[in-house]
Scaffold this active site. Structure first.
Site, mmCIF file in Angstrom:
data_model
loop_
_atom_site.group_PDB
_atom_site.id
_atom_site.type_symbol
_atom_site.label_atom_id
_atom_site.label_comp_id
_atom_site.label_asym_id
_atom_site.label_seq_id
_atom_site.Cartn_x
_atom_site.Cartn_y
_atom_site.Cartn_z
ATOM 1 N N ASP A 100 4.147 -14.382 -15.591
ATOM 2 C CA ASP A 100 3.888 -15.818 -15.461
ATOM 3 C C ASP A 100 4.660 -16.633 -16.494
ATOM 4 O O ASP A 100 5.091 -17.752 -16.211
ATOM 5 C CB ASP A 100 2.387 -16.107 -15.579
ATOM 6 C CG ASP A 100 1.681 -15.985 -14.235
ATOM 7 O OD1 ASP A 100 2.372 -15.990 -13.200
ATOM 8 O OD2 ASP A 100 0.437 -15.895 -14.220
ATOM 9 N N CYS B 233 2.060 -7.257 -21.792
ATOM 10 C CA CYS B 233 1.478 -6.564 -20.642
ATOM 11 C C CYS B 233 2.143 -6.958 -19.331
ATOM 12 O O CYS B 233 1.665 -6.593 -18.260
ATOM 13 C CB CYS B 233 -0.029 -6.814 -20.566
ATOM 14 S SG CYS B 233 -0.490 -8.552 -20.506
ATOM 15 N N HIS C 107 0.833 -1.203 0.000
ATOM 16 C CA HIS C 107 0.000 0.000 0.000
ATOM 17 C C HIS C 107 0.869 1.255 0.000
ATOM 18 O O HIS C 107 0.571 2.233 -0.704
ATOM 19 C CB HIS C 107 -0.912 0.012 1.233
ATOM 20 C CG HIS C 107 -1.554 1.346 1.470
ATOM 21 N ND1 HIS C 107 -2.673 1.760 0.792
ATOM 22 C CD2 HIS C 107 -1.191 2.380 2.274
ATOM 23 C CE1 HIS C 107 -2.983 2.988 1.182
ATOM 24 N NE2 HIS C 107 -2.108 3.376 2.075
ATOM 25 N N GLU D 249 0.982 -16.714 -21.557
ATOM 26 C CA GLU D 249 1.734 -16.793 -20.301
ATOM 27 C C GLU D 249 2.130 -18.223 -19.968
ATOM 28 O O GLU D 249 2.844 -18.466 -18.994
ATOM 29 C CB GLU D 249 0.899 -16.191 -19.160
ATOM 30 C CG GLU D 249 -0.520 -16.710 -19.103
ATOM 31 C CD GLU D 249 -1.431 -15.855 -18.230
ATOM 32 O OE1 GLU D 249 -0.954 -15.283 -17.247
ATOM 33 O OE2 GLU D 249 -2.640 -15.798 -18.539
#
Length: 575
Positions: free
Chosen positions: A452, A500, A186, A428
């Site tokens: 991945d 991506c 965060h 992937e």
């Protein structure tokens, strides 16, 4: 001190050290159980009131998306599973309210921290934040007032909770430095949102820094300097000026195309998780969305989002992008990434289990709801559908058949939708890469998910510190798989390949990927300007030669050394 550069830039200011008081819970056996249940009820009410105020403040200062985390915190306080288990612990063990809160919070934190998915692992911090607030309120301990910071400061903390970052004086906080945390925590996300430098994972920065110390936070190289000497200060003042000038230079490229010196153009687009993320893509000069992670729609809800809710979210993104392409990835969840309202069996290896499109084939109604929403939203822009976790052409055909069912239903219901929506897959899994020539005839595009693909091709869990050194996205083995996919799409007229994964936004990879013929680079919005600068500084023919060299090398180390030399020749600086 060396840590993780989580948000770029240089900040220099006095230290404001947050040292949360160590809270000792009462571990004695309790006779008056009802009194402890009443204390819990009071703490719950007080915590809810505080979070409602923080949420309102966050909406005004940070916007709806950043404020949503506090809506999620309020949901935790209303969760009968969480609160119920605290009540049961108090009653069954005859323990204090604060002890009960701590036990159950620690249990839930442990569950989240043990998950393989980095995003879910980081959500343990949210549970810890809520539990800590509850304990402090049950004991009558007041929070430190970060809103009262009245001079330029660097926040030094073990970790920063969402509540800390929401309540601090953002005009006076110039940077963060924390003992723990990573790029997906965060604190990192908030620092990038506020566009202030942050270095995390420093281990002992709270121990080695005092209030009022002069601190330099170098979010570019992940370095923090406490009480620098005059020479070091001068060096960092120069580096700060150079960085700020470089950022201004990159900003001037915003409306220019990503085109090489000899006229070869590519698309630079953004990865997003919510409609509000589009603003960052446009602000940084992105010309589309290469990955819309739709799972956040599901994960931020206490029940399955219906067709209408999804339709509105997709429509908002498509309208905001004003005709530019938006690649919407269908639900990528399952295994380690769970939804509370979708019961899934425990799996020995969730990354190889029932997830993404495999789960959608099992939960067909869930899949069709999403596909219908995307098809309907497609009328309002340039939507593409992308199926994740595809391993072979049979799965592509199966997914497309379900998509056709949805189209037929919408036709029969006289509901408008995009009849000619483009369909692609996320590459992937190595089997999809090596059979890309077979799959190409069934799709309009490929998008390579390098995160991945690297894990599966190299058999490396990048979250496992003992073997993470083997996670090498620029090793020739991965580059050859990437080339295989790009070539397969180019061999069929009108097809294209994007990327991506994290590699698409890595400036060290840009020249190679450009030379391999990648058509679209999709990345975090803040990475777009630098990748554009690199692409506009080179001839495509030269990039092709660089890519050819890379494919002929033996190791990632050799590739990186070669790229470094080429960037130096082109006088391209990296941040």
């Amino acid at each position: 001190m060396k840590g993780i550069g989580a948000s770029p830039g240089i900040a220099i200011a006095k230290a404001f050290v947050i040292k949360h008081e160590e809270i000792k819970v009462n571990t004695d056996k309790i006779d008056d159980i009802q009194n402890e249940l009443d204390r819990l009820a009071d703490a719950l009410e007080k915590s809810k009131d505080q979070l409602k105020k923080i949420h309102e403040q966050a909406v005004i200062e940070l916007g709806d998306e950043e404020a949503r985390i506090f809506a999620a915190h309020l949901m935790v306080l209303d969760d009968p599973e969480y609160v119920g288990q605290i009540q049961e612990a108090i009653k069954n063990q005859s323990i204090s309210a604060d002890n009960g809160i701590k036990q159950i919070t620690d249990m839930f934190v442990g569950i989240f921290e043990s998950m393989d998915d980095e995003y879910m692992k980081e959500r343990a911090a949210d549970i810890k934040d809520v539990g800590g607030r509850l304990i402090r309120n049950s004991l009558g301990i007041k929070d430190q007032d970060l809103g009262a910071i009245n001079e330029d400061s660097i926040i030094i903390a073990y970790d920063l909770t969402p509540s800390d970052t929401a309540t601090m004086n953002k005009q006076k906080v110039l940077g963060f430095a924390t003992d723990i945390g990573g790029r997906t925590s965060h604190t990192a996300i908030m620092a990038r949102s506020l566009e202030i430098p942050a270095v995390l994972g420093l281990k002992n920065v709270t121990h080695d820094t005092k209030d009022g110390d002069i601190v330099i936070v170098d979010g570019i190289d992940g370095v923090v300097v406490v009480n620098p000497d005059e020479k070091t200060m001068d060096e960092y003042l120069t580096k700060k000026s150079e960085y700020e000038a470089f950022v201004k230079e990159l900003a001037q490229l915003k409306d220019l195309p990503a085109v090489t010196l000899d006229g070869h153009e590519v698309e630079l687009v953004g990865n997003i998780g919510t409609p509000k993320d589009v603003e960052g893509v446009l602000r940084n000069g992105g010309t589309g969305v290469g990955l819309y992670r739709t799972e956040f729609l599901y994960m931020d809800s206490d029940k399955m989002p219906d067709e209408e809710k999804q339709f509105k979210a997709y429509k908002e993104v498509l309208e905001s992008m004003d005709g530019h392409p938006v690649i919407i990835r269908t639900l990528d969840i399952g295994g380690d990434k769970k939804l509370p309202y979708l019961q899934l069996d425990e799996e020995m290896n969730p990354f190889l289990g029932l997830r993404a499109v495999r789960l959608c084939f099992v939960e067909k109604n869930l899949f069709k709801t999403q596909l219908r929403a995307i098809l309907r939203a497609g009328v309002y822009g340039n939507a593409h559908i992308m199926f994740p976790m595809i391993s072979n052409v049979t799965e592509v055909k199966q997914a497309k058949a379900i998509l056709e069912e949805c189209k037929e239903e919408l036709r029969n219901e006289n509901i408008s939708f995009d009849e000619n929506i483009k369909v692609g897959i996320m590459v992937e899994i190595p089997s999809a890469a090596v059979t890309a020539d077979i799959i190409a005839s069934e799709v309009d595009f490929f998008s390579i998910g390098t995160n991945d693909l690297c894990q599966y091709a190299l058999a490396v869990d990048r979250m496992n510190e003992t073997v993470s050194y083997l996670y090498q996205p620029l090793t020739p083995a991965i580059l050859r798989l990437v080339k295989m996919v790009i070539d397969a799409s180019h061999d069929v007229e009108g097809k294209f390949t994007g990327m991506c994964g994290e590699l698409a936004g890595d400036p060290r990879a840009a020249l190679i990927l450009l030379g391999l013929g990648l058509d679209e680079f999709s990345m975090s919005a803040s990475s777009v300007p630098q990748i554009k600068k690199i692409i506009r500084s080179v001839n495509f023919k030269d990039a092709q030669e660089i890519a050819k060299k890379a494919l002929g090398l033996s190791t990632e180390e050799e590739v990186l050394a070669m790229v470094g030399e080429e960037l130096e020749k082109l006088d391209i600086k990296l941040i």
